[in-house]
Scaffold this motif. Structure first.
Motif, PDB file in Angstrom:
ATOM      1  N   TYR A  83       0.828  -1.209   0.000  1.00 35.54           N
ATOM      2  CA  TYR A  83       0.000   0.000   0.000  1.00 35.54           C
ATOM      3  C   TYR A  83       0.862   1.259   0.000  1.00 35.54           C
ATOM      4  CZ  TYR A  83      -3.381  -3.400   1.823  1.00 35.54           C
ATOM      5  OH  TYR A  83      -4.179  -4.498   1.994  1.00 35.54           O
ATOM      6  N   PRO A  84       0.358   2.343  -0.600  1.00 38.68           N
ATOM      7  CA  PRO A  84       1.072   3.626  -0.468  1.00 38.68           C
ATOM      8  C   PRO A  84       0.924   4.152   0.964  1.00 38.68           C
ATOM      9  CG  PRO A  84      -0.995   3.925  -1.678  1.00 38.68           C
ATOM     10  CD  PRO A  84      -0.862   2.463  -1.426  1.00 38.68           C
ATOM     11  N   ASN A  85       1.831   5.022   1.364  1.00 35.78           N
ATOM     12  CA  ASN A  85       1.738   5.678   2.674  1.00 35.78           C
ATOM     13  C   ASN A  85       1.129   7.060   2.509  1.00 35.78           C
ATOM     14  OD1 ASN A  85       3.008   3.538   3.958  1.00 35.78           O
ATOM     15  ND2 ASN A  85       5.056   4.371   3.579  1.00 35.78           N
ATOM     16  N   GLY A  86       0.340   7.472   3.493  1.00 37.17           N
ATOM     17  CA  GLY A  86      -0.263   8.791   3.419  1.00 37.17           C
ATOM     18  C   GLY A  86      -0.465   9.388   4.790  1.00 37.17           C
ATOM     19  N   HIS A  87      -1.132  10.538   4.829  1.00 38.63           N
ATOM     20  CA  HIS A  87      -1.411  11.166   6.127  1.00 38.63           C
ATOM     21  C   HIS A  87      -2.819  11.756   6.146  1.00 38.63           C
ATOM     22  CE1 HIS A  87       0.066  14.574   3.715  1.00 38.63           C
ATOM     23  NE2 HIS A  87      -0.763  15.309   4.451  1.00 38.63           N
ATOM     24  N   PHE A  88      -3.386  11.796   7.327  1.00 37.88           N
ATOM     25  CA  PHE A  88      -4.741  12.335   7.530  1.00 37.88           C
ATOM     26  C   PHE A  88      -4.721  13.850   7.316  1.00 37.88           C
ATOM     27  CE2 PHE A  88      -7.407  14.459  10.814  1.00 37.88           C
ATOM     28  CZ  PHE A  88      -8.647  14.182  10.280  1.00 37.88           C
ATOM     29  N   VAL A  89      -5.714  14.368   6.548  1.00 33.61           N
ATOM     30  CA  VAL A  89      -5.766  15.801   6.243  1.00 33.61           C
ATOM     31  C   VAL A  89      -6.931  16.478   6.944  1.00 33.61           C
ATOM     32  CG1 VAL A  89      -6.057  17.507   4.385  1.00 33.61           C
ATOM     33  CG2 VAL A  89      -4.660  15.470   3.990  1.00 33.61           C
ATOM     34  N   LYS A  90      -8.145  15.884   6.806  1.00 31.28           N
ATOM     35  CA  LYS A  90      -9.332  16.593   7.294  1.00 31.28           C
ATOM     36  C   LYS A  90     -10.467  15.629   7.599  1.00 31.28           C
ATOM     37  CE  LYS A  90     -12.365  20.433   5.881  1.00 31.28           C
ATOM     38  NZ  LYS A  90     -12.840  21.219   4.735  1.00 31.28           N
ATOM     39  N   ASN A  91     -11.238  15.962   8.625  1.00 29.10           N
ATOM     40  CA  ASN A  91     -12.442  15.205   8.972  1.00 29.10           C
ATOM     41  C   ASN A  91     -13.630  15.937   8.347  1.00 29.10           C
ATOM     42  OD1 ASN A  91     -14.645  14.042  10.180  1.00 29.10           O
ATOM     43  ND2 ASN A  91     -13.850  14.140  12.263  1.00 29.10           N
ATOM     44  N   LEU A  92     -14.356  15.248   7.433  1.00 29.23           N
ATOM     45  CA  LEU A  92     -15.464  15.908   6.729  1.00 29.23           C
ATOM     46  C   LEU A  92     -16.787  15.796   7.464  1.00 29.23           C
ATOM     47  CD1 LEU A  92     -14.732  14.788   3.062  1.00 29.23           C
ATOM     48  CD2 LEU A  92     -14.321  17.037   4.035  1.00 29.23           C
ATOM     49  N   GLY A  93     -16.955  14.762   8.278  1.00 27.37           N
ATOM     50  CA  GLY A  93     -18.215  14.608   9.015  1.00 27.37           C
ATOM     51  C   GLY A  93     -18.749  13.194   8.939  1.00 27.37           C
ATOM     52  N   GLU A  94     -19.892  12.999   9.561  1.00 26.72           N
ATOM     53  CA  GLU A  94     -20.532  11.684   9.676  1.00 26.72           C
ATOM     54  C   GLU A  94     -20.933  11.153   8.301  1.00 26.72           C
ATOM     55  OE1 GLU A  94     -21.376   8.649  12.127  1.00 26.72           O
ATOM     56  OE2 GLU A  94     -20.943  10.618  13.010  1.00 26.72           O
ATOM     57  N   VAL A  95     -20.635   9.872   8.050  1.00 25.48           N
ATOM     58  CA  VAL A  95     -21.001   9.265   6.772  1.00 25.48           C
ATOM     59  C   VAL A  95     -22.525   9.234   6.647  1.00 25.48           C
ATOM     60  CG1 VAL A  95     -21.038   6.852   7.620  1.00 25.48           C
ATOM     61  CG2 VAL A  95     -20.542   7.300   5.226  1.00 25.48           C
ATOM     62  N   GLY A  96     -23.033   9.511   5.424  1.00 25.86           N
ATOM     63  CA  GLY A  96     -24.473   9.462   5.185  1.00 25.86           C
ATOM     64  C   GLY A  96     -25.183  10.775   5.409  1.00 25.86           C
ATOM     65  N   GLU A  97     -24.514  11.727   6.107  1.00 22.20           N
ATOM     66  CA  GLU A  97     -25.155  13.033   6.330  1.00 22.20           C
ATOM     67  C   GLU A  97     -25.089  13.862   5.045  1.00 22.20           C
ATOM     68  OE1 GLU A  97     -23.715  15.170   9.688  1.00 22.20           O
ATOM     69  OE2 GLU A  97     -24.714  13.860  11.136  1.00 22.20           O
ATOM     70  N   LYS A  98     -26.145  14.658   4.815  1.00 24.39           N
ATOM     71  CA  LYS A  98     -26.250  15.386   3.544  1.00 24.39           C
ATOM     72  C   LYS A  98     -25.068  16.309   3.280  1.00 24.39           C
ATOM     73  CE  LYS A  98     -30.451  16.512   3.786  1.00 24.39           C
ATOM     74  NZ  LYS A  98     -31.777  17.095   3.658  1.00 24.39           N
ATOM     75  N   GLU A  99     -24.708  17.119   4.278  1.00 24.87           N
ATOM     76  CA  GLU A  99     -23.610  18.089   4.085  1.00 24.87           C
ATOM     77  C   GLU A  99     -22.313  17.357   3.780  1.00 24.87           C
ATOM     78  OE1 GLU A  99     -25.760  18.211   6.583  1.00 24.87           O
ATOM     79  OE2 GLU A  99     -26.871  20.011   5.952  1.00 24.87           O
ATOM     80  N   THR A 100     -22.077  16.270   4.532  1.00 20.32           N
ATOM     81  CA  THR A 100     -20.840  15.497   4.350  1.00 20.32           C
ATOM     82  C   THR A 100     -20.783  14.889   2.952  1.00 20.32           C
ATOM     83  OG1 THR A 100     -20.942  14.929   6.693  1.00 20.32           O
ATOM     84  CG2 THR A 100     -19.440  13.632   5.336  1.00 20.32           C
TER      85      THR A 100
END
Length: 630
Positions: A83-100
């Motif tokens: 697998y490639p290595n990466g890093h966490f950038v941003k939390n977008l929100g709860e899965v399934g929520e409209k805005e997310t």
């Protein structure tokens, strides 16, 4: 000799990667797959885009990020790692929520949607704004004309208006007036660059991502009624047979007398009691539009069909509460005819003046192989579809009717749409094939929607120079720069279409999540080796019914590519056959929730299910359990 010819034909061009000049990596949206090892800081991230491999990241926030949509960037891919290595950038929100989910689909389709920067906003006119004497230079005052706009309900970015009146010589004067956006967006400044980068306004189900700031899109450039607005007008003198005698273009000032919806305009045209100036103008336009459309269709323009859906939203929660296919009225067609005519007239003018630098739009003819499925489908219903020219296709679609199956013609037109190529922008000096296949027009461009398409702004600038209403600038007549611009515009338009479809798909899921399981009548659009693709007219919804499932005995399937048909046990399915399917939301994979369809009728033992049987893979049992617990 023959042997060489055969072996050469069988050879495939091959290559070997010797180096990577530039990585095409971008930040990816997806979900964290938490490691089973307790206290582990290393976890796998699963991107929403199935084509991207999983990415290994290190984080201490794994518990907080579980069940949420996050963004991860790739740092590198060691040659000895799976697998490639990466890093966490941003939390977008709860899965399934409209805005997310809306944020995810905008990011995944590379739609620029950040708020406009201060640098961009600094080039907007200062409020309160009014038309000055300087603005009137090279401009005609057309405020006395009975101009009105006709748009969908709730439209705030009104970029076109129309008028029709009788002249003293008995002929008719018809005008298309388009918002003069290029007056406010000057070449090369930050506002212009940002509009060029965005390329188009993106319409999602409950949100609009504007190409230009709201002050322009919904106010100063919106041709609302009873306010003075700057416009670019295309004015024809026509006889009563809709033949063009003269055409002229002018920058203008207009004052729209009414902002109507399609339904309101239709009501005025149909009402015997109404005979005011606006209604008379609309009737004149409608009469001419019918002649123009008939003439266009006689030339071979295609009238294709797509099951467009619209959602009725709950005014408080903004959840979809109803889903229906869009209803088209005569007035939709009336507006469309004059927009097409304006686009063609402007295309001719800018190409006359700038043969090497005109921004045009073409629609290539599909290769014959694209039509195979359409021809076979029609043949299965004893109908012949000819595809050698657009005219013969249009004529044979018109003839393809069945008294016992009225929906057949719509299905054939939907299928014909799938055979088409994508229409694209191009620079006239870099191409020699200008033809627009779908409209059967030798030349075409986009002039009528500069609020929501950047191509139209460039066309406005070219036309303004052609009639001496504005000055030119170096980039406008640089065909290489124009070709690069067209490349970006084509990409942005394609991505906007994909994002719009993804938004409809997500809202359809929300709709069926709240509605539960339903059974509906459907028609078969395509037959596959182990499935049928069906269209449900009531919802304009397309889906696939699979006949081979994991952990279930495989049924006997016989696929015939020639007819095309699929035989299951003793039942044969053909294209356009009517079936009944069960629709439900499959939430077993949180990241890729999808609408699933199962066959209800015809009844095939071991395959068909009862209309009211819940599917154990869906979240239905869980939903009922929670409801019962409450």
């Amino acid at each position: 000799m023959l042997k060489t010819a055969v072996s050469e034909k069988m050879l495939k061009p091959t290559g070997r990667v010797v180096g990577i000049i530039k990585r095409n990596w971008r930040p990816y949206c997806g979900m964290l797959s938490k490691s089973d090892i307790k206290e582990s800081r290393r976890h796998l991230f699963t991107p929403a885009d199935r084509r991207i491999p999983r990415i290994r990241i290190e984080t201490r926030q794994a518990s907080a990020l579980e069940g949420r949509r996050i963004i991860v960037a790739i740092d590198g891919w060691p040659r000895n790692s799976r697998y490639p290595n990466g890093h966490f950038v941003k939390n977008l929100g709860e899965v399934g929520e409209k805005e997310t989910e809306t944020e995810v689909l905008l990011l995944e389709h590379d739609v620029p949607h950040q708020p406009f920067s201060q640098a961009v906003l600094s080039f907007l006119p200062k409020m309160p704004w009014s038309i000055t004497e300087k603005d009137m230079k090279n401009r005609e005052d057309l405020r006395h004309l009975c101009v009105c706009s006709v748009d969908p309900p709730g439209c705030t970015d009104i970029d076109d208006a129309l008028h029709c009146r009788e002249l003293e010589n008995g002929n008719l004067e018809v005008g298309v007036h388009i918002a003069d956006v290029s007056h406010f967006i000057r070449p090369g400044n930050a506002l212009d660059q940002e509009s060029a980068r965005r390329g188009t306004t993106v319409y999602l189900c409950e949100k609009r991502i504007d190409m230009v700031p709201e002050l322009l899109s919904s106010n100063l450039c919106s041709l609302r009624c009873n306010v003075d607005r700057l416009a670019f007008s295309c004015i024809w003198e026509m006889n009563h047979d809709a033949e063009i005698l003269k055409v002229r273009f002018t920058k203008s000032v207009i004052n729209s007398k009414a902002s109507l919806t399609y339904a309101e305009a239709q009501m005025r045209i149909d009402s015997a009691a109404m005979n005011d100036d606006i209604t008379t103008s609309l009737r004149g336009l409608n009469k001419l539009a019918k002649i123009l459309k008939k003439r266009r269709i006689e030339k071979g323009a295609l009238t294709l069909s797509s099951p467009e859906v619209r959602f009725h939203m709950d005014s408080e929660t903004h959840d979809p509460i109803d889903l229906q296919t869009k209803e088209l009225r005569e007035t939709n067609s009336m507006v469309e005819e004059f927009m097409l005519l304006a686009n063609i007239s402007v295309a001719k003018k800018i190409h006359e003046e700038f043969s090497e630098h005109a921004l045009l739009r073409k629609h290539p003819a599909p290769p014959p192989s694209n039509y195979e499925i359409l021809v076979k489908a029609a043949k299965s219903k004893n109908l012949e579809i000819k595809t050698d020219t657009a005219k013969s296709l249009a004529d044979s679609l018109d003839r393809a009717d069945s008294p016992t199956f009225p929906y057949l013609n719509t299905l054939l037109r939907i299928l014909a749409t799938r055979c088409m190529m994508q229409a694209v922008y191009f620079c006239s000096g870099m191409d020699n094939d200008f033809h627009h296949y779908g409209l059967a027009s030798p030349i075409y461009t986009h002039f009528t929607s500069p609020i929501r398409r950047y191509a139209d702004i460039i066309v406005h600038r070219l036309l303004a120079v052609a009639i001496g209403a504005d000055c030119t600038y170096p980039e406008l007549t640089d065909k290489h720069k124009l070709a690069d611009l067209c490349k970006n515009l084509n990409f942005r338009h394609k991505m906007a279409q994909y994002a719009q479809r993804a938004s409809v798909a997500f809202h359809t899921q929300l709709f069926f999540k709240s509605k539960g399981i339903v059974s509906e009548e459907a028609y078969i659009l395509f037959v596959r080796k182990n499935a049928i693709v069906v269209l449900i007219p009531k919802y304009g919804l397309e889906g696939t019914v699979f006949f081979e499932e994991k952990d279930k005995p495989k049924p006997k399937l016989i696929y015939d590519d020639e007819v095309p048909s699929l035989k299951i046990e003793d039942t044969v399915f053909h294209i356009f056959d009517k079936v009944k399917v069960k629709i439900m939301l499959d939430s077993s994979n949180l990241q890729h929730q999808k609408i699933r369809m199962s066959l209800v009728e015809p009844q095939i033992p071991g395959i068909s299910i009862l209309a009211d049987t819940p599917n154990m893979d869906s979240d239905e049992p869980e939903r009922k359990k929670k409801k019962h617990e409450k």
